[in-house]
Design an enzyme around this catalytic site. Structure first.
Site, mmCIF file in Angstrom:
data_model
loop_
_atom_site.group_PDB
_atom_site.id
_atom_site.type_symbol
_atom_site.label_atom_id
_atom_site.label_comp_id
_atom_site.label_asym_id
_atom_site.label_seq_id
_atom_site.Cartn_x
_atom_site.Cartn_y
_atom_site.Cartn_z
ATOM 1 N N CYS A 164 40.006 26.180 47.583
ATOM 2 C CA CYS A 164 40.415 25.391 46.412
ATOM 3 C C CYS A 164 41.912 25.163 46.279
ATOM 4 O O CYS A 164 42.363 24.024 46.216
ATOM 5 C CB CYS A 164 39.879 26.061 45.152
ATOM 6 S SG CYS A 164 38.112 26.322 45.237
ATOM 7 N N LYS A 224 39.241 36.663 49.735
ATOM 8 C CA LYS A 224 39.399 37.565 48.584
ATOM 9 C C LYS A 224 38.180 38.481 48.576
ATOM 10 O O LYS A 224 37.187 38.192 49.274
ATOM 11 C CB LYS A 224 39.509 36.783 47.275
ATOM 12 C CG LYS A 224 38.272 35.951 46.968
ATOM 13 C CD LYS A 224 38.442 35.138 45.718
ATOM 14 C CE LYS A 224 38.006 35.898 44.498
ATOM 15 N NZ LYS A 224 37.959 35.093 43.283
ATOM 16 N N PHE A 270 47.056 36.471 37.937
ATOM 17 C CA PHE A 270 47.554 35.583 38.993
ATOM 18 C C PHE A 270 49.056 35.745 39.195
ATOM 19 O O PHE A 270 49.773 34.794 39.441
ATOM 20 C CB PHE A 270 47.150 34.127 38.720
ATOM 21 C CG PHE A 270 45.708 33.913 39.068
ATOM 22 C CD1 PHE A 270 44.708 34.446 38.274
ATOM 23 C CD2 PHE A 270 45.345 33.252 40.221
ATOM 24 C CE1 PHE A 270 43.367 34.319 38.623
ATOM 25 C CE2 PHE A 270 44.005 33.117 40.579
ATOM 26 C CZ PHE A 270 43.022 33.655 39.778
ATOM 27 N N LEU A 271 49.485 36.986 39.096
ATOM 28 C CA LEU A 271 50.891 37.306 39.299
ATOM 29 C C LEU A 271 51.022 38.432 40.328
ATOM 30 O O LEU A 271 51.995 39.165 40.324
ATOM 31 C CB LEU A 271 51.496 37.730 37.943
ATOM 32 C CG LEU A 271 52.910 37.323 37.604
ATOM 33 C CD1 LEU A 271 53.211 35.869 37.916
ATOM 34 C CD2 LEU A 271 53.218 37.599 36.132
ATOM 35 N N LEU A 311 35.083 28.047 37.803
ATOM 36 C CA LEU A 311 34.635 29.389 38.231
ATOM 37 C C LEU A 311 35.322 29.818 39.521
ATOM 38 O O LEU A 311 35.733 28.991 40.332
ATOM 39 C CB LEU A 311 33.114 29.421 38.403
ATOM 40 C CG LEU A 311 32.415 28.542 39.430
ATOM 41 C CD1 LEU A 311 32.491 29.122 40.829
ATOM 42 C CD2 LEU A 311 30.961 28.386 39.027
ATOM 43 N N GLU A 331 35.053 32.210 43.019
ATOM 44 C CA GLU A 331 34.107 32.900 43.888
ATOM 45 C C GLU A 331 34.288 34.399 43.658
ATOM 46 O O GLU A 331 35.392 34.881 43.417
ATOM 47 C CB GLU A 331 34.392 32.561 45.349
ATOM 48 C CG GLU A 331 34.068 31.118 45.660
ATOM 49 C CD GLU A 331 34.359 30.752 47.114
ATOM 50 O OE1 GLU A 331 34.428 31.644 47.970
ATOM 51 O OE2 GLU A 331 34.515 29.542 47.361
HETATM 52 C C1 UGA Z 1 40.057 29.154 42.176
HETATM 53 C C2 UGA Z 1 40.355 29.146 40.677
HETATM 54 O O1 UGA Z 1 40.781 30.451 40.263
HETATM 55 C C3 UGA Z 1 39.104 28.757 39.871
HETATM 56 O O2 UGA Z 1 39.440 28.670 38.515
HETATM 57 C C4 UGA Z 1 38.626 27.386 40.380
HETATM 58 O O3 UGA Z 1 37.443 26.985 39.726
HETATM 59 C C5 UGA Z 1 38.338 27.478 41.859
HETATM 60 O O4 UGA Z 1 39.550 27.882 42.550
HETATM 61 C C6 UGA Z 1 37.896 26.120 42.347
HETATM 62 O O5 UGA Z 1 38.703 25.179 42.290
HETATM 63 O O6 UGA Z 1 36.724 25.950 42.686
HETATM 64 P P1 UGA Z 1 38.860 30.861 43.879
HETATM 65 O O7 UGA Z 1 39.576 30.069 44.925
HETATM 66 O O8 UGA Z 1 37.410 31.087 44.004
HETATM 67 O O9 UGA Z 1 39.076 30.163 42.430
HETATM 68 O O10 UGA Z 1 39.523 32.299 43.792
HETATM 69 P P2 UGA Z 1 40.778 32.947 43.038
HETATM 70 O O11 UGA Z 1 40.336 34.156 42.355
HETATM 71 O O12 UGA Z 1 41.507 31.935 42.235
HETATM 72 O O13 UGA Z 1 41.705 33.394 44.253
HETATM 73 C C7 UGA Z 1 42.347 32.454 45.105
HETATM 74 C C8 UGA Z 1 43.294 33.142 46.044
HETATM 75 O O14 UGA Z 1 44.471 33.592 45.362
HETATM 76 C C9 UGA Z 1 42.725 34.398 46.728
HETATM 77 O O15 UGA Z 1 43.073 34.347 48.104
HETATM 78 C C10 UGA Z 1 43.430 35.546 46.042
HETATM 79 O O16 UGA Z 1 43.565 36.661 46.877
HETATM 80 C C11 UGA Z 1 44.770 34.916 45.720
HETATM 81 N N1 UGA Z 1 45.481 35.552 44.593
HETATM 82 C C12 UGA Z 1 44.936 35.554 43.362
HETATM 83 C C13 UGA Z 1 46.725 36.124 44.818
HETATM 84 O O17 UGA Z 1 47.261 36.122 45.945
HETATM 85 N N2 UGA Z 1 47.385 36.688 43.751
HETATM 86 C C14 UGA Z 1 46.860 36.707 42.508
HETATM 87 O O18 UGA Z 1 47.536 37.231 41.593
HETATM 88 C C15 UGA Z 1 45.606 36.139 42.306
#
Ligand code: UGA
Length: 451
Positions: A280, A340, A269-270, A155, A157
């Site tokens: 995480c 985020k 995620f791009l 999941l 956040e």
């Molecule tokens: C992440 C994973 O997406 C989950 O699947 C996993 O369960 C979780 O870690 C964990 O290990 O507990 P999370 O860290 O809550 O989830 O949030 P994300 O939505 O993955 O975003 C992570 C970071 O990547 C954020 O800072 C977001 O702004 C950044 N991001 C995301 C980007 O810079 N570009 C993107 O295209 C997507």
């Protein structure tokens, strides 16, 4: 079924609430008494959309208790959902997992218990957890049977409720069929999607049966790290293409959109920007690299993804220097502090790191965040400079505004008024999220990432 969760962080609390909502009897434990008291009053310890609503609809099947030396009662499944914060050297601190396992071991009175690890533990931890439980059970003459399984959590956040109710897959790593069958039965309502979706969190269109992947414990543990590493890699790849785009005069947003339309690649995620933050990706990629090293294996793509990610924070400073030449004595506004949107989590948040670097160079910062401001002032008093109650306040007498978190409301700010309040009309859109045309009409020099 009777379920106990040890640890009420994002994973423990969301899983516990969802399982209770689906019909199981659930007790969530935590060593922090204040947190348990808050939860009993229906107050969440963090900002997570829809979780309070789901919690309010559990019809008495959800209880909260302080974690003592023993579990309060027998359960069919005990989830370990405690934190594994990073040590100084980047390896996860397993102290809380060990303490939880000891208490479980001491409590195995009768029957059979499945102990499922949801905390992100180093690959190979399953047998270590089992040995601690066994040791403690022997010491206490606890004669109940148990099996240990790995059941990683995916999941995010901010969307934790939807990710839990509508997962892409459920992964169970177990060596014995009893553990597998028990967990499969526990998750049956999710696998079969046999529940009426709550109005506040509708089921995605075309959602079918959820794949349940049954495997061995080590492979299950690996999936968790590999999934986070791959997502991290995608983001860093997007950021690398963005950096190249700036040099060659391409628009990374358009190029990445077209790239993501390839079904083999996919659009998620791009998004180029300030890179990932949170608790995480940074921690898990570091742990994966270090586990691999222990086995004499190098993971150059994951290492590179980390380098590229943390370089994004340097690049913000470099680009500001390029525009403003000196930062000493400048005022920089920061929109967004959380790593985020839809969370108040500040762990490894790019905004905090950027604020720290700006302050180190003699700049003043004005900051805003719709939900994380208070927490930021408590946890990062030095980095929060002037905290603004209204987002527009970051523009006052500022030489630049950096958008660090893509909170939806930031698109709709009074950008025209902000332009008038600023000393230099410069905006660095760290998430390629703002309405560029509108900002340019308001007189801003607009800098995106890769545009
Ligand atoms: C992440 C994973 O997406 C989950 O699947 C996993 O369960 C979780 O870690 C964990 O290990 O507990 P999370 O860290 O809550 O989830 O949030 P994300 O939505 O993955 O975003 C992570 C970071 O990547 C954020 O800072 C977001 O702004 C950044 N991001 C995301 C980007 O810079 N570009 C993107 O295209 C997507």
């Amino acid at each position: 079924m009777d379920v106990i969760l040890v640890g009420t962080g994002y994973v423990g609390l969301t899983t516990g609430v969802a399982l209770a909502w689906l019909g199981h009897r659930v007790t969530c434990l935590d060593v922090q008494r204040s947190k348990i008291e808050q939860l009993r009053d229906g107050v969440l310890p963090m900002h997570e959309p829809h979780l309070a609503e789901l919690m309010g609809a559990c019809d008495g099947r959800l209880a909260f208790d302080v974690m003592g030396d023993r579990l309060p009662h027998r359960a069919d499944v005990v989830f370990l959902t405690v934190g594994t914060p990073p040590n100084e050297d980047g390896t996860p601190d397993l102290g809380q997992v060990e303490a939880a396992a000891r208490r479980v071991g001491a409590s195995l009175r009768e029957g059979h218990t499945v102990v499922a690890t949801k905390s992100t533990v180093p690959i190979g931890s399953g047998s270590w957890v089992a040995s601690i439980i066994r040791e403690e059970a022997l010491r206490h003459g606890a004669t109940g049977a148990f099996s240990v399984a790995s059941n990683p959590e995916f999941l995010r956040e901010g969307t934790a409720v939807a990710d839990t109710l509508y997962p892409d897959r459920i992964v169970i790593g177990a060596d014995d069929t009893r553990a597998l069958e028990t967990l499969a039965a526990l998750y049956r309502p999710l696998v079969e999607q046999r529940f009426d979706a709550p109005a506040f969190c509708p089921r995605p269109a075309h959602m079918g049966r959820v794949p349940l992947v049954a495997t061995d414990p080590i492979s299950a543990e690996l999936v968790k790290y590999a999934a986070n590493a791959f997502l991290a890699l995608k983001i860093s790849f997007a950021n690398e293409i963005a950096e190249l785009s700036e040099s060659i005069g391409a628009d990374a947003c358009e190029a990445l959109r077209a790239l993501g339309l390839d079904a083999r690649i996919g659009p998620r995620f791009l998004q180029a920007g300030l890179g990932w933050g949170g608790s995480c990706f940074g921690k898990d990629t570091a742990a994966l690299v270090s586990t691999a090293r222990e086995y004499g294996v190098r993971l150059p793509t994951v290492e590179a993804a980390r380098d590229v990610n943390y370089r994004q924070r340097d690049r913000v400073i470099e680009r500001l220097l390029g525009e403003l030449k000196v930062l000493k004595g400048r005022t920089i506004g920061l929109l967004g502090l959380a790593f985020k949107p839809d969370t108040d989590d500040l762990r490894d948040a790019p905004a905090i790191e950027i604020a720290r670097r700006l302050i180190a160079r003699g700049a003043r910062v004005r900051v805003h965040d719709p939900v994380a401001l208070e927490r930021a002032r408590r946890e990062f008093p030095h980095e929060t400079g002037s905290a603004c109650a209204h987002a527009e306040g970051v523009a006052l007498e500022s030489d630049a505004v950096i958008l660090a978190t893509d909170w939806p409301e930031y698109r709709e700010l009074d950008w025209e008024g902000m332009a008038r309040a600023m000393r230099t009309r410069l905006v660095l859109d760290g998430r390629n999220f703002l309405d560029r045309r509108r900002l340019e009409r308001a007189g801003f020099r607009y800098l995106g990432v890769g545009r």
